[in-house]
Design a protein around this motif. Sequence first.
Motif, PDB file in Angstrom:
ATOM      1  N   ARG A   1       5.597   6.618  -6.141  1.00 18.20           N
ATOM      2  CA  ARG A   1       5.737   6.854  -7.571  1.00 18.20           C
ATOM      3  C   ARG A   1       6.611   5.780  -8.267  1.00 18.20           C
ATOM      4  O   ARG A   1       7.575   6.049  -8.979  1.00 18.20           O
ATOM      5  CB  ARG A   1       6.359   8.242  -7.807  1.00 18.20           C
ATOM      6  CG  ARG A   1       6.108   8.821  -9.201  1.00 18.20           C
ATOM      7  CD  ARG A   1       7.323   8.555 -10.076  1.00 18.20           C
ATOM      8  NE  ARG A   1       7.125   8.917 -11.458  1.00 18.20           N
ATOM      9  CZ  ARG A   1       7.503   8.150 -12.461  1.00 18.20           C
ATOM     10  NH1 ARG A   1       8.039   6.978 -12.244  1.00 18.20           N
ATOM     11  NH2 ARG A   1       7.319   8.548 -13.704  1.00 18.20           N
TER      12      ARG A   1
ATOM     13  N   LYS B   1       0.826  -1.206   0.000  1.00 16.24           N
ATOM     14  CA  LYS B   1       0.000   0.000   0.000  1.00 16.24           C
ATOM     15  C   LYS B   1       0.861   1.258   0.000  1.00 16.24           C
ATOM     16  O   LYS B   1       0.580   2.226  -0.714  1.00 16.24           O
ATOM     17  CB  LYS B   1      -0.914  -0.005   1.228  1.00 16.24           C
ATOM     18  CG  LYS B   1      -2.020  -1.042   1.183  1.00 16.24           C
ATOM     19  CD  LYS B   1      -2.853  -0.988   2.455  1.00 16.24           C
ATOM     20  CE  LYS B   1      -3.986  -1.996   2.439  1.00 16.24           C
ATOM     21  NZ  LYS B   1      -4.770  -1.969   3.691  1.00 16.24           N
ATOM     22  N   ASN B   2       1.919   1.234   0.796  1.00 15.35           N
ATOM     23  CA  ASN B   2       2.796   2.408   0.861  1.00 15.35           C
ATOM     24  C   ASN B   2       3.555   2.607  -0.434  1.00 15.35           C
ATOM     25  O   ASN B   2       3.821   3.749  -0.842  1.00 15.35           O
ATOM     26  CB  ASN B   2       3.784   2.252   2.026  1.00 15.35           C
ATOM     27  CG  ASN B   2       4.581   3.515   2.262  1.00 15.35           C
ATOM     28  OD1 ASN B   2       4.085   4.477   2.844  1.00 15.35           O
ATOM     29  ND2 ASN B   2       5.822   3.538   1.791  1.00 15.35           N
TER      30      ASN B   2
ATOM     31  N   ARG C   1       2.390   5.001  -3.072  1.00 13.91           N
ATOM     32  CA  ARG C   1       2.583   6.436  -2.866  1.00 13.91           C
ATOM     33  C   ARG C   1       4.016   6.876  -3.174  1.00 13.91           C
ATOM     34  O   ARG C   1       4.360   8.033  -2.957  1.00 13.91           O
ATOM     35  CB  ARG C   1       2.260   6.797  -1.419  1.00 13.91           C
ATOM     36  CG  ARG C   1       0.871   6.353  -0.964  1.00 13.91           C
ATOM     37  CD  ARG C   1       0.588   6.836   0.449  1.00 13.91           C
ATOM     38  NE  ARG C   1      -0.682   6.339   0.943  1.00 13.91           N
ATOM     39  CZ  ARG C   1      -0.813   5.294   1.755  1.00 13.91           C
ATOM     40  NH1 ARG C   1       0.277   4.660   2.178  1.00 13.91           N
ATOM     41  NH2 ARG C   1      -1.995   4.904   2.165  1.00 13.91           N
TER      42      ARG C   1
END
Length: 559
Positions: free
Chosen positions: A405, A399-400, A403
């Motif tokens: 890119r 999930k991280n 974020r």
Amino acid sequence: MHNECGVGRGEENLVILQGWSIAKRHALIRAQDDGMFIESTGGRAQVRVNGNAIKERQGPISSSDIVEIGDYRLRIFSDSVNNGTVQHNDHAAPSADQLDPAPPTPVAAPVEPAATPTESAATEIATTADAPPDMVVWRGRVHASLVKQMDLRRVDVRSLSDAELREKTAALIEAVLDKEYADLPKAISRRMLAKQVLDEAIGLGPLENLIDDNSVTEIMVNAHDQIYIERSGRIEKSPVYFTNDRAVLSAIERIVAPLGRRIDESSPMVDARLKDGSRVNAIIPPIALRGPSISIRKFAKKKLDGRDLYGYGSINEGMLAFLETAVRERKNIVVTGGTGSGKTTLLNILSNFIPDRDRIVTIEDAAELKLVQPNLVALEARPPNLEGKGQVTIRDLVKNALRMRPDRIVVGECRGGETLDMLQAMNTGHEGSLTTAHANSPRDAISRIEVMVLMAGMELPMAVVREQIASAVDMIVHQRRFPCGSRKVTHITEVTGIESGTIQLQDIFHFRVRSHHGPDGKVMGTFEATGAIPEFMEELADRGVKIDLSIFRKPKEDF
């Protein structure tokens, strides 16, 4: 006066020993008219006399005999010999009390309990004359003397670097051998003994040589005296072994401590890695009934590439060229196979086909992947701390990663709910992502992925799950380890879509087995194209990607 002396963990024993391998009543010492006898009454640790395991009962025991129970060594005296005290002079003249026909009272004196560098050594060390000429027995005794010297000199091992600690410990071992063990039997090599003690004191003990042996690919410690290795795909028993269970536990702690991980009774399992990236799994009592166990999946010191796969006969040139094109052109790939089939190695090789311009985030339980691209972020999961807090799961990291890119996400292995997040990433602009999963075939891999998605707890309809899989996964590359030990890519399969609620698969290449018993004992067969051309080839051709369609040509049948 007592005619019996219990030995064990229970408070009712006259001699109380500690340790998970010690039973509540582990042994019983009996004083009889003809001498002292010892009986084994149960427990995991063997009861040994002078290095030899007793079956049920042994005696008479003299004061010069060494009794070993687990990590402890004892000497048995009679108070009729020494008036109820432990005497260190085994050659004292007999007193009048010795002529008393009444059975003597047994007194057990601890000689050498096993110790770690932070514990005090035993008060008495057996002399070299007492020991049988066995390398493991000598290794244990020299190690105990070394611990005593380090304790007496108050050596702060935490303040020393690895090189300084090794140098200082080696010097202490030489000093111990010169002072206390100058009369080693000729059968014992002093140089080998010093190296083994050094390895066990500050290294991984007998595993050091196995790790340095390039022909060994896997190390499996079932118990301190039972180590198996995999060499050339075959499993065999190794002649080396640890001194005792505590030595195995010390080796585990040396592996996990630098990684900030822990292993104890409240958290008896751990995944870790060695400095060279080799994967380690350890499990200790009370979960492991036979003592601490270690499994080490070694990494080759030489970095493998696609040509090595071809050289080992794991793939042919056409399949290798196709996989390189598929990775470079951003196709989502799942590498599948059974345990020990080489999934992670294959994933590492495929990952290195990713162009240098792409930003990559790798996510693993224990870092194994070794990518060479410059724009790389490597993430590793973390277990909970002593308070049960601070855990970071693979799913949290996936999930991280969204974020951060990334152009590509590479997950070492999907085992649970993170599979759903991985599929979402593949469907939302992170094409060309890679992962592995346990499965026995490409069709079985689809079923496994479906189950793992459901483990996310979202209660999604199966039709939705299958649509997600069909749109996210482009290819399944299946590798198999054959009984002969060879590993081969047996299927390269395209996911072509979904029809009537069933995900459609199409084999592009496969390995056809001709014989399981070749001249060298290896499986014989051929890598063949099925004649099917991947549906995304037309898309690549439109983009100007040069494709050699001849690699997809089905070979003529042999008649």
